[in-house]
Design a protein around this motif. Structure first.
Motif, PDB file in Angstrom:
ATOM      1  N   ASP A  76      54.478  57.911  74.166  1.00 33.34           N
ATOM      2  CA  ASP A  76      54.888  58.034  72.767  1.00 33.34           C
ATOM      3  C   ASP A  76      53.788  57.529  71.836  1.00 33.34           C
ATOM      4  OD1 ASP A  76      57.343  59.032  73.534  1.00 33.34           O
ATOM      5  OD2 ASP A  76      58.369  57.112  73.347  1.00 33.34           O
ATOM      6  N   VAL A  77      53.190  56.400  72.193  1.00 38.64           N
ATOM      7  CA  VAL A  77      52.103  55.832  71.393  1.00 38.64           C
ATOM      8  C   VAL A  77      50.923  56.809  71.358  1.00 38.64           C
ATOM      9  CG1 VAL A  77      50.404  53.975  71.254  1.00 38.64           C
ATOM     10  CG2 VAL A  77      52.796  53.442  71.785  1.00 38.64           C
ATOM     11  N   GLU A  78      50.563  57.344  72.508  1.00 38.86           N
ATOM     12  CA  GLU A  78      49.458  58.303  72.571  1.00 38.86           C
ATOM     13  C   GLU A  78      49.747  59.526  71.702  1.00 38.86           C
ATOM     14  OE1 GLU A  78      48.972  59.089  76.728  1.00 38.86           O
ATOM     15  OE2 GLU A  78      47.959  57.179  77.085  1.00 38.86           O
ATOM     16  N   ASP A  79      50.997  59.975  71.706  1.00 39.13           N
ATOM     17  CA  ASP A  79      51.371  61.146  70.919  1.00 39.13           C
ATOM     18  C   ASP A  79      51.176  60.900  69.428  1.00 39.13           C
ATOM     19  OD1 ASP A  79      52.523  63.804  70.569  1.00 39.13           O
ATOM     20  OD2 ASP A  79      54.291  62.749  69.816  1.00 39.13           O
ATOM     21  N   TRP A  80      51.658  59.758  68.912  1.00 41.42           N
ATOM     22  CA  TRP A  80      51.526  59.550  67.472  1.00 41.42           C
ATOM     23  C   TRP A  80      50.095  59.247  67.069  1.00 41.42           C
ATOM     24  CZ3 TRP A  80      50.046  54.856  65.557  1.00 41.42           C
ATOM     25  CH2 TRP A  80      50.476  53.684  66.164  1.00 41.42           C
ATOM     26  N   VAL A  81      49.302  58.628  67.950  1.00 44.41           N
ATOM     27  CA  VAL A  81      47.892  58.399  67.625  1.00 44.41           C
ATOM     28  C   VAL A  81      47.145  59.733  67.537  1.00 44.41           C
ATOM     29  CG1 VAL A  81      45.722  57.435  68.472  1.00 44.41           C
ATOM     30  CG2 VAL A  81      47.795  56.040  68.507  1.00 44.41           C
ATOM     31  N   ARG A  82      47.469  60.658  68.424  1.00 44.35           N
ATOM     32  CA  ARG A  82      46.813  61.975  68.404  1.00 44.35           C
ATOM     33  C   ARG A  82      47.123  62.751  67.119  1.00 44.35           C
ATOM     34  NH1 ARG A  82      48.195  62.126  74.188  1.00 44.35           N
ATOM     35  NH2 ARG A  82      46.245  61.898  75.327  1.00 44.35           N
ATOM     36  N   ARG A  83      48.206  62.421  66.464  1.00 41.98           N
ATOM     37  CA  ARG A  83      48.597  63.119  65.230  1.00 41.98           C
ATOM     38  C   ARG A  83      47.861  62.598  63.992  1.00 41.98           C
ATOM     39  NH1 ARG A  83      54.019  65.631  65.835  1.00 41.98           N
ATOM     40  NH2 ARG A  83      54.566  65.385  68.019  1.00 41.98           N
ATOM     41  N   LEU A  84      47.135  61.517  64.133  1.00 39.83           N
ATOM     42  CA  LEU A  84      46.418  60.948  62.994  1.00 39.83           C
ATOM     43  C   LEU A  84      45.189  61.782  62.676  1.00 39.83           C
ATOM     44  CD1 LEU A  84      46.523  57.156  63.939  1.00 39.83           C
ATOM     45  CD2 LEU A  84      47.777  58.257  62.076  1.00 39.83           C
ATOM     46  N   ASP A  85      45.075  62.227  61.445  1.00 36.93           N
ATOM     47  CA  ASP A  85      43.888  62.969  61.014  1.00 36.93           C
ATOM     48  C   ASP A  85      42.674  62.047  61.038  1.00 36.93           C
ATOM     49  OD1 ASP A  85      45.207  65.362  60.578  1.00 36.93           O
ATOM     50  OD2 ASP A  85      45.641  64.895  58.480  1.00 36.93           O
ATOM     51  N   GLY A  86      41.579  62.542  61.600  1.00 40.21           N
ATOM     52  CA  GLY A  86      40.342  61.773  61.618  1.00 40.21           C
ATOM     53  C   GLY A  86      40.233  60.773  62.741  1.00 40.21           C
ATOM     54  N   ALA A  87      41.142  60.852  63.716  1.00 33.82           N
ATOM     55  CA  ALA A  87      41.114  59.906  64.826  1.00 33.82           C
ATOM     56  C   ALA A  87      40.926  60.625  66.150  1.00 33.82           C
ATOM     57  CB  ALA A  87      42.409  59.106  64.887  1.00 33.82           C
ATOM     58  N   SER A  88      40.213  59.979  67.032  1.00 33.22           N
ATOM     59  CA  SER A  88      40.058  60.463  68.395  1.00 33.22           C
ATOM     60  C   SER A  88      40.574  59.371  69.325  1.00 33.22           C
ATOM     61  CB  SER A  88      38.579  60.752  68.669  1.00 33.22           C
ATOM     62  OG  SER A  88      38.390  61.117  70.008  1.00 33.22           O
ATOM     63  N   LEU A  89      41.634  59.668  70.075  1.00 34.40           N
ATOM     64  CA  LEU A  89      42.196  58.692  70.998  1.00 34.40           C
ATOM     65  C   LEU A  89      41.202  58.446  72.125  1.00 34.40           C
ATOM     66  CD1 LEU A  89      44.620  56.959  71.969  1.00 34.40           C
ATOM     67  CD2 LEU A  89      45.385  58.978  73.229  1.00 34.40           C
ATOM     68  N   ILE A  90      40.826  57.199  72.336  1.00 33.65           N
ATOM     69  CA  ILE A  90      39.897  56.825  73.400  1.00 33.65           C
ATOM     70  C   ILE A  90      40.677  56.415  74.643  1.00 33.65           C
ATOM     71  CG2 ILE A  90      38.047  55.255  74.087  1.00 33.65           C
ATOM     72  CD1 ILE A  90      37.305  57.251  71.830  1.00 33.65           C
ATOM     73  N   SER A  91      41.634  55.510  74.463  1.00 38.14           N
ATOM     74  CA  SER A  91      42.424  55.046  75.607  1.00 38.14           C
ATOM     75  C   SER A  91      43.619  54.242  75.116  1.00 38.14           C
ATOM     76  CB  SER A  91      41.569  54.181  76.543  1.00 38.14           C
ATOM     77  OG  SER A  91      41.202  52.969  75.914  1.00 38.14           O
ATOM     78  N   THR A  92      44.535  54.026  76.028  1.00 36.03           N
ATOM     79  CA  THR A  92      45.641  53.094  75.799  1.00 36.03           C
ATOM     80  C   THR A  92      45.654  52.134  76.977  1.00 36.03           C
ATOM     81  OG1 THR A  92      47.182  54.646  76.805  1.00 36.03           O
ATOM     82  CG2 THR A  92      47.103  54.609  74.403  1.00 36.03           C
ATOM     83  N   ARG A  93      46.149  50.950  76.711  1.00 31.82           N
ATOM     84  CA  ARG A  93      46.198  49.941  77.768  1.00 31.82           C
ATOM     85  C   ARG A  93      47.457  49.114  77.589  1.00 31.82           C
ATOM     86  NH1 ARG A  93      43.684  44.768  77.751  1.00 31.82           N
ATOM     87  NH2 ARG A  93      42.622  45.347  75.825  1.00 31.82           N
ATOM     88  N   GLY A  94      48.151  48.891  78.678  1.00 29.02           N
ATOM     89  CA  GLY A  94      49.329  48.041  78.649  1.00 29.02           C
ATOM     90  C   GLY A  94      48.939  46.583  78.819  1.00 29.02           C
ATOM     91  N   ALA A 138      46.410  50.745  71.659  1.00 24.99           N
ATOM     92  CA  ALA A 138      45.745  52.044  71.593  1.00 24.99           C
ATOM     93  C   ALA A 138      44.364  51.846  70.971  1.00 24.99           C
ATOM     94  CB  ALA A 138      46.555  53.020  70.749  1.00 24.99           C
ATOM     95  N   PHE A 139      43.357  52.457  71.580  1.00 26.48           N
ATOM     96  CA  PHE A 139      41.997  52.414  71.051  1.00 26.48           C
ATOM     97  C   PHE A 139      41.648  53.805  70.546  1.00 26.48           C
ATOM     98  CE2 PHE A 139      42.171  48.913  74.034  1.00 26.48           C
ATOM     99  CZ  PHE A 139      41.531  47.893  73.333  1.00 26.48           C
ATOM    100  N   LEU A 140      41.208  53.875  69.303  1.00 22.46           N
ATOM    101  CA  LEU A 140      40.824  55.163  68.751  1.00 22.46           C
ATOM    102  C   LEU A 140      39.530  55.017  67.966  1.00 22.46           C
ATOM    103  CD1 LEU A 140      42.332  55.601  65.433  1.00 22.46           C
ATOM    104  CD2 LEU A 140      43.897  54.525  67.026  1.00 22.46           C
ATOM    105  N   ARG A 141      38.827  56.116  67.863  1.00 22.68           N
ATOM    106  CA  ARG A 141      37.567  56.125  67.137  1.00 22.68           C
ATOM    107  C   ARG A 141      37.710  57.005  65.902  1.00 22.68           C
ATOM    108  NH1 ARG A 141      33.308  53.747  68.372  1.00 22.68           N
ATOM    109  NH2 ARG A 141      33.531  53.732  70.618  1.00 22.68           N
ATOM    110  N   ARG A 142      37.206  56.496  64.786  1.00 18.00           N
ATOM    111  CA  ARG A 142      37.200  57.282  63.546  1.00 18.00           C
ATOM    112  C   ARG A 142      36.177  58.398  63.707  1.00 18.00           C
ATOM    113  NH1 ARG A 142      37.557  60.061  59.416  1.00 18.00           N
ATOM    114  NH2 ARG A 142      37.592  59.252  57.313  1.00 18.00           N
TER     115      ARG A 142
END
Length: 88
Positions: free
Chosen positions: A55-73, A80-84
């Motif tokens: 679920d977290v990965e899904d909403w991060v992917r919906r952010l304009d201008g973001a690239s999901l790098i990874s998630t970690r529990g 969630a780690f993302l790059r602008r």
């Protein structure tokens, strides 16, 4: 290019959305992302249990201008780690 496994200390900015309810985490992350420089690494502490990682990965992917790098529990929840992404 494969990026290394990141930690909170690697992030240019850390955003803690623990305890926020939908859709506030997404809106808060979008605001932070808008103020980030191209290429910045953002860490989002969600407080969500590991079984909600998708679920977290899904909403991060919906952010304009973001690239999901990874998630970690972690014991404190999913991070969630993302790059602008660079602006066009």
């Amino acid at each position: 290019m494969v990026e290394k496994s990141f930690t909170i200390e690697d992030a240019d900015a850390v955003l803690d959305v623990t305890g926020q309810v939908c859709a506030m985490p997404i809106l808060t992350a979008a605001d932070e992302l808008r103020s980030a420089a191209d290429g910045d690494l953002l860490a989002i502490k969600t407080g969500k249990p590991v079984d909600e990682c998708e679920d977290v990965e899904d909403w991060v992917r919906r952010l304009d201008g973001a690239s999901l790098i990874s998630t970690r529990g972690t014991d404190d929840g999913v991070i969630a780690f993302l790059r602008r992404q660079a602006s066009d």
